[in-house]
Design a protein around this motif. Structure first.
Motif, mmCIF file in Angstrom:
data_model
loop_
_atom_site.group_PDB
_atom_site.id
_atom_site.type_symbol
_atom_site.label_atom_id
_atom_site.label_comp_id
_atom_site.label_asym_id
_atom_site.label_seq_id
_atom_site.Cartn_x
_atom_site.Cartn_y
_atom_site.Cartn_z
ATOM 1 N N ARG A 6 -5.671 62.374 -36.225
ATOM 2 C CA ARG A 6 -4.849 63.507 -36.646
ATOM 3 C C ARG A 6 -3.390 63.201 -36.348
ATOM 4 O O ARG A 6 -3.055 62.640 -35.304
ATOM 5 N N ALA A 7 -2.533 63.556 -37.287
ATOM 6 C CA ALA A 7 -1.102 63.281 -37.146
ATOM 7 C C ALA A 7 -0.296 64.394 -37.785
ATOM 8 O O ALA A 7 -0.817 65.164 -38.591
ATOM 9 N N ARG A 8 0.972 64.467 -37.417
ATOM 10 C CA ARG A 8 1.892 65.433 -38.019
ATOM 11 C C ARG A 8 3.298 64.863 -37.953
ATOM 12 O O ARG A 8 3.589 63.978 -37.159
ATOM 13 N N ARG A 9 4.170 65.385 -38.827
ATOM 14 C CA ARG A 9 5.570 64.962 -38.835
ATOM 15 C C ARG A 9 6.335 65.749 -37.790
ATOM 16 O O ARG A 9 5.995 66.881 -37.469
ATOM 17 N N SER A 10 7.401 65.134 -37.296
ATOM 18 C CA SER A 10 8.238 65.797 -36.307
ATOM 19 C C SER A 10 9.632 65.183 -36.376
ATOM 20 O O SER A 10 9.889 64.274 -37.158
ATOM 21 N N ARG A 11 10.503 65.688 -35.550
ATOM 22 C CA ARG A 11 11.864 65.160 -35.448
ATOM 23 C C ARG A 11 12.213 64.989 -33.984
ATOM 24 O O ARG A 11 11.709 65.694 -33.130
ATOM 25 N N GLY A 12 13.107 64.058 -33.728
ATOM 26 C CA GLY A 12 13.629 63.875 -32.377
ATOM 27 C C GLY A 12 13.034 62.691 -31.654
ATOM 28 O O GLY A 12 11.860 62.668 -31.347
ATOM 29 N N CYS A 13 13.868 61.696 -31.437
ATOM 30 C CA CYS A 13 13.485 60.501 -30.699
ATOM 31 C C CYS A 13 14.315 60.440 -29.420
ATOM 32 O O CYS A 13 15.500 60.764 -29.424
ATOM 33 N N ASP A 31 -10.332 57.583 -19.829
ATOM 34 C CA ASP A 31 -10.765 57.764 -18.444
ATOM 35 C C ASP A 31 -10.872 59.233 -18.061
ATOM 36 O O ASP A 31 -11.881 59.681 -17.522
ATOM 37 N N SER A 32 -9.828 60.001 -18.328
ATOM 38 C CA SER A 32 -9.812 61.400 -17.885
ATOM 39 C C SER A 32 -10.272 62.372 -18.964
ATOM 40 O O SER A 32 -10.578 63.523 -18.660
ATOM 41 N N GLY A 33 -10.289 61.947 -20.244
ATOM 42 C CA GLY A 33 -10.659 62.838 -21.318
ATOM 43 C C GLY A 33 -9.542 63.781 -21.726
ATOM 44 O O GLY A 33 -9.746 64.688 -22.507
ATOM 45 N N GLY A 34 -8.345 63.564 -21.178
ATOM 46 C CA GLY A 34 -7.206 64.418 -21.495
ATOM 47 C C GLY A 34 -6.706 64.214 -22.911
ATOM 48 O O GLY A 34 -6.852 63.149 -23.501
ATOM 49 N N ILE A 35 -6.130 65.283 -23.479
ATOM 50 C CA ILE A 35 -5.594 65.242 -24.833
ATOM 51 C C ILE A 35 -4.076 65.312 -24.758
ATOM 52 O O ILE A 35 -3.524 66.104 -24.018
ATOM 53 N N GLY A 36 -3.419 64.468 -25.525
ATOM 54 C CA GLY A 36 -1.968 64.463 -25.581
ATOM 55 C C GLY A 36 -1.502 63.952 -26.920
ATOM 56 O O GLY A 36 -2.254 63.933 -27.884
ATOM 57 N N SER A 37 -0.245 63.538 -26.974
ATOM 58 C CA SER A 37 0.324 63.032 -28.218
ATOM 59 C C SER A 37 1.054 61.729 -27.962
ATOM 60 O O SER A 37 1.639 61.520 -26.904
ATOM 61 N N GLU A 38 1.007 60.865 -28.957
ATOM 62 C CA GLU A 38 1.826 59.660 -28.968
ATOM 63 C C GLU A 38 2.870 59.882 -30.050
ATOM 64 O O GLU A 38 2.541 60.104 -31.200
ATOM 65 N N VAL A 39 4.136 59.851 -29.653
ATOM 66 C CA VAL A 39 5.235 60.093 -30.583
ATOM 67 C C VAL A 39 5.843 58.740 -30.939
ATOM 68 O O VAL A 39 6.284 58.000 -30.064
ATOM 69 N N VAL A 40 5.850 58.414 -32.243
ATOM 70 C CA VAL A 40 6.371 57.139 -32.724
ATOM 71 C C VAL A 40 7.594 57.422 -33.589
ATOM 72 O O VAL A 40 7.523 58.202 -34.542
ATOM 73 N N CYS A 41 8.722 56.785 -33.276
ATOM 74 C CA CYS A 41 9.949 56.958 -34.045
ATOM 75 C C CYS A 41 9.882 56.099 -35.303
ATOM 76 O O CYS A 41 9.516 54.928 -35.255
#
Length: 102
Positions: A6-13, A31-41
């Motif tokens: 899953r992905a979405r557009r965003s602004r700001g690097c 390892d922890s099962g945590g959910i987060g985001s990877e932001v790629v410019c």
């Protein structure tokens, strides 16, 4: 880290400034099962991980996807029921050879 697709557009690097376009991908920590985001410019190609409020965002997206899928499944089930009712109303349609020879 595993990307879920899953992905979405965003602004700001962090490095290029707030005008740069970015892509935010959902990630899960193995390892922890945590959910987060990877932001790629899209400008410099650097990336960073974000945790915290991102978990709530992706949980809301999951709820939206479930609701959307339920609506589609409801529509599909209605179509199947209507087709079955039409078929039972005209038993000739049940026969493989009913229309042949008439």
């Amino acid at each position: 880290m595993d990307r879920t697709g899953r992905a979405r557009r965003s602004r700001g690097c962090r490095w290029c400034g707030s005008a740069a376009e970015t892509v935010v991908l959902e990630v899960r920590d193995r390892d922890s099962g945590g959910i987060g985001s990877e932001v790629v410019c899209c400008t410099c190609g650097k990336h960073q991980y974000r945790w915290g409020w991102e978990k709530q965002f992706w949980a809301d997206e999951t709820r939206k996807e479930i609701a959307r899928n339920l609506l589609v499944l409801h529509w599909f089930a209605t179509q199947i029921i209507q087709l079955a009712e039409r078929t039972l109303a005209d038993p000739e349609q049940l026969s493989l050879f009913g229309a042949v020879g008439e």
